[in-house]
Write a protein that holds these residues in place. Sequence first.
Motif, mmCIF file in Angstrom:
data_model
loop_
_atom_site.group_PDB
_atom_site.id
_atom_site.type_symbol
_atom_site.label_atom_id
_atom_site.label_comp_id
_atom_site.label_asym_id
_atom_site.label_seq_id
_atom_site.Cartn_x
_atom_site.Cartn_y
_atom_site.Cartn_z
ATOM 1 N N TRP A 34 0.823 -1.210 0.000
ATOM 2 C CA TRP A 34 0.000 0.000 0.000
ATOM 3 C C TRP A 34 0.862 1.266 0.000
ATOM 4 O O TRP A 34 0.588 2.208 -0.741
ATOM 5 N N LEU A 35 1.930 1.272 0.806
ATOM 6 C CA LEU A 35 2.767 2.470 0.902
ATOM 7 C C LEU A 35 3.751 2.607 -0.274
ATOM 8 O O LEU A 35 4.098 3.724 -0.657
ATOM 9 N N LEU A 36 4.210 1.499 -0.823
ATOM 10 C CA LEU A 36 5.221 1.531 -1.885
ATOM 11 C C LEU A 36 4.741 0.744 -3.108
ATOM 12 O O LEU A 36 5.283 -0.312 -3.447
ATOM 13 N N PRO A 37 3.740 1.243 -3.804
ATOM 14 C CA PRO A 37 3.226 0.486 -4.952
ATOM 15 C C PRO A 37 4.236 0.467 -6.101
ATOM 16 O O PRO A 37 4.935 1.445 -6.352
ATOM 17 N N LEU A 38 4.329 -0.679 -6.766
ATOM 18 C CA LEU A 38 5.202 -0.811 -7.921
ATOM 19 C C LEU A 38 4.461 -0.362 -9.177
ATOM 20 O O LEU A 38 3.254 -0.585 -9.306
ATOM 21 N N PRO A 39 5.162 0.262 -10.109
ATOM 22 C CA PRO A 39 4.490 0.655 -11.359
ATOM 23 C C PRO A 39 4.159 -0.580 -12.191
ATOM 24 O O PRO A 39 4.844 -1.600 -12.118
ATOM 25 N N VAL A 40 3.118 -0.461 -12.980
ATOM 26 C CA VAL A 40 2.732 -1.546 -13.862
ATOM 27 C C VAL A 40 3.613 -1.476 -15.098
ATOM 28 O O VAL A 40 3.687 -0.453 -15.772
ATOM 29 N N LEU A 41 4.328 -2.564 -15.345
ATOM 30 C CA LEU A 41 5.227 -2.618 -16.488
ATOM 31 C C LEU A 41 4.726 -3.650 -17.483
ATOM 32 O O LEU A 41 4.322 -4.745 -17.095
ATOM 33 N N ASP A 42 4.773 -3.300 -18.732
ATOM 34 C CA ASP A 42 4.432 -4.239 -19.788
ATOM 35 C C ASP A 42 5.691 -4.494 -20.590
ATOM 36 O O ASP A 42 6.178 -3.607 -21.289
ATOM 37 N N SER A 43 6.240 -5.682 -20.468
ATOM 38 C CA SER A 43 7.492 -6.010 -21.147
ATOM 39 C C SER A 43 7.296 -6.179 -22.648
ATOM 40 O O SER A 43 8.255 -6.165 -23.403
ATOM 41 N N GLY A 44 6.070 -6.338 -23.073
ATOM 42 C CA GLY A 44 5.813 -6.551 -24.487
ATOM 43 C C GLY A 44 5.855 -8.014 -24.888
ATOM 44 O O GLY A 44 5.662 -8.331 -26.045
ATOM 45 N N LEU A 45 6.106 -8.902 -23.946
ATOM 46 C CA LEU A 45 6.149 -10.331 -24.249
ATOM 47 C C LEU A 45 4.765 -10.944 -24.143
ATOM 48 O O LEU A 45 4.028 -10.675 -23.199
ATOM 49 N N ARG A 46 4.440 -11.735 -25.105
ATOM 50 C CA ARG A 46 3.228 -12.539 -25.075
ATOM 51 C C ARG A 46 3.663 -13.953 -25.422
ATOM 52 O O ARG A 46 4.354 -14.156 -26.414
ATOM 53 N N ILE A 47 3.274 -14.913 -24.639
ATOM 54 C CA ILE A 47 3.682 -16.293 -24.907
ATOM 55 C C ILE A 47 2.574 -16.987 -25.689
ATOM 56 O O ILE A 47 1.435 -17.050 -25.254
ATOM 57 N N HIS A 48 2.946 -17.483 -26.865
ATOM 58 C CA HIS A 48 2.042 -18.229 -27.730
ATOM 59 C C HIS A 48 2.504 -19.684 -27.691
ATOM 60 O O HIS A 48 3.591 -20.005 -28.193
ATOM 61 N N PRO A 49 1.709 -20.582 -27.074
ATOM 62 C CA PRO A 49 2.172 -21.956 -26.821
ATOM 63 C C PRO A 49 2.640 -22.721 -28.066
ATOM 64 O O PRO A 49 3.684 -23.364 -28.041
ATOM 65 N N ILE A 50 1.907 -22.638 -29.154
ATOM 66 C CA ILE A 50 2.291 -23.372 -30.366
ATOM 67 C C ILE A 50 3.602 -22.810 -30.917
ATOM 68 O O ILE A 50 4.525 -23.552 -31.251
ATOM 69 N N GLY A 51 3.685 -21.485 -31.004
ATOM 70 C CA GLY A 51 4.903 -20.853 -31.487
ATOM 71 C C GLY A 51 6.091 -21.155 -30.594
ATOM 72 O O GLY A 51 7.211 -21.339 -31.071
ATOM 73 N N LEU A 52 5.847 -21.222 -29.279
ATOM 74 C CA LEU A 52 6.910 -21.540 -28.332
ATOM 75 C C LEU A 52 7.426 -22.961 -28.548
ATOM 76 O O LEU A 52 8.635 -23.195 -28.541
ATOM 77 N N LEU A 89 17.981 -6.616 -38.523
ATOM 78 C CA LEU A 89 16.756 -7.208 -38.007
ATOM 79 C C LEU A 89 15.559 -6.511 -38.637
ATOM 80 O O LEU A 89 15.615 -5.325 -38.955
ATOM 81 N N ARG A 90 14.478 -7.234 -38.770
ATOM 82 C CA ARG A 90 13.272 -6.624 -39.346
ATOM 83 C C ARG A 90 12.356 -6.065 -38.266
ATOM 84 O O ARG A 90 11.621 -5.139 -38.513
ATOM 85 N N SER A 91 12.414 -6.612 -37.075
ATOM 86 C CA SER A 91 11.567 -6.154 -35.976
ATOM 87 C C SER A 91 12.186 -4.927 -35.311
ATOM 88 O O SER A 91 13.391 -4.852 -35.127
ATOM 89 N N SER A 92 11.336 -3.977 -34.931
ATOM 90 C CA SER A 92 11.840 -2.771 -34.271
ATOM 91 C C SER A 92 11.703 -2.853 -32.748
ATOM 92 O O SER A 92 12.095 -1.932 -32.037
ATOM 93 N N SER A 93 11.168 -3.938 -32.234
ATOM 94 C CA SER A 93 10.965 -4.104 -30.798
ATOM 95 C C SER A 93 12.282 -4.381 -30.089
ATOM 96 O O SER A 93 13.031 -5.282 -30.475
ATOM 97 N N GLU A 94 12.565 -3.618 -29.052
ATOM 98 C CA GLU A 94 13.794 -3.822 -28.284
ATOM 99 C C GLU A 94 13.778 -5.166 -27.563
ATOM 100 O O GLU A 94 14.809 -5.836 -27.471
ATOM 101 N N VAL A 95 12.627 -5.547 -27.053
ATOM 102 C CA VAL A 95 12.516 -6.820 -26.339
ATOM 103 C C VAL A 95 12.818 -7.979 -27.291
ATOM 104 O O VAL A 95 13.554 -8.910 -26.941
ATOM 105 N N MET A 96 12.286 -7.910 -28.496
ATOM 106 C CA MET A 96 12.538 -8.968 -29.473
ATOM 107 C C MET A 96 14.011 -8.976 -29.886
ATOM 108 O O MET A 96 14.609 -10.045 -30.067
ATOM 109 N N ALA A 97 14.611 -7.799 -30.021
ATOM 110 C CA ALA A 97 16.038 -7.720 -30.371
ATOM 111 C C ALA A 97 16.892 -8.381 -29.294
ATOM 112 O O ALA A 97 17.859 -9.083 -29.604
ATOM 113 N N VAL A 98 16.535 -8.189 -28.036
ATOM 114 C CA VAL A 98 17.282 -8.815 -26.942
ATOM 115 C C VAL A 98 17.121 -10.333 -26.991
ATOM 116 O O VAL A 98 18.100 -11.074 -26.843
#
Length: 162
Positions: A34-52, A89-98
């Motif tokens: 309650w006193l120290l809330p963490l910010p909501v972060l979206d890493s941009g990752l979505r896990i697709h089971p078949i693709g995984l 690389l063709r993707s511009s996403s930093e997360v995907m580049a990593v």
Amino acid sequence: MQVAWLTLVWLLLWGELTVGNVLGGLLAGLVVVWLLPLPVLDSGLRIHPIGLLVFLGRFAVDMLVSSFRVAFWALRPGAPPVQIVEVRLRSSSEVMAVLITVALSALPGSLVLEAHVRERQLVLHVLGITGDARAVTEADVARLENRILAAFGTRADQEELR
């Protein structure tokens, strides 16, 4: 969920499981959240089971083939063919580049020397590719990038490659 983890840490610090320690841990966890809330972060990752599954299966095959290629060149007399190749690389996403950089570095015989995320460019050191190393490496990286985007990418990431 954070409260549960904080309660577990509280219990580990006290060293005994009692009703008072559990209630104290819950209270301490609630106060901290309650006193120290963490910010909501979206890493941009979505896990697709078949693709995984496709990515993991093909990555295992790539690891095996790369290992045999490195072993072949290591046991063969003479210097192995080594090239420095720049790949875009063709993707511009930093997360995907990593993720792509980590996957390429994990494969035996390839190493990412430089990663220019803004320019979408990787500089790779590749071992054991005869012939046109640039074309072969670009094709391999493109296939790996497609599999990573199919396993972890958002819709925007996947549509960017179409």
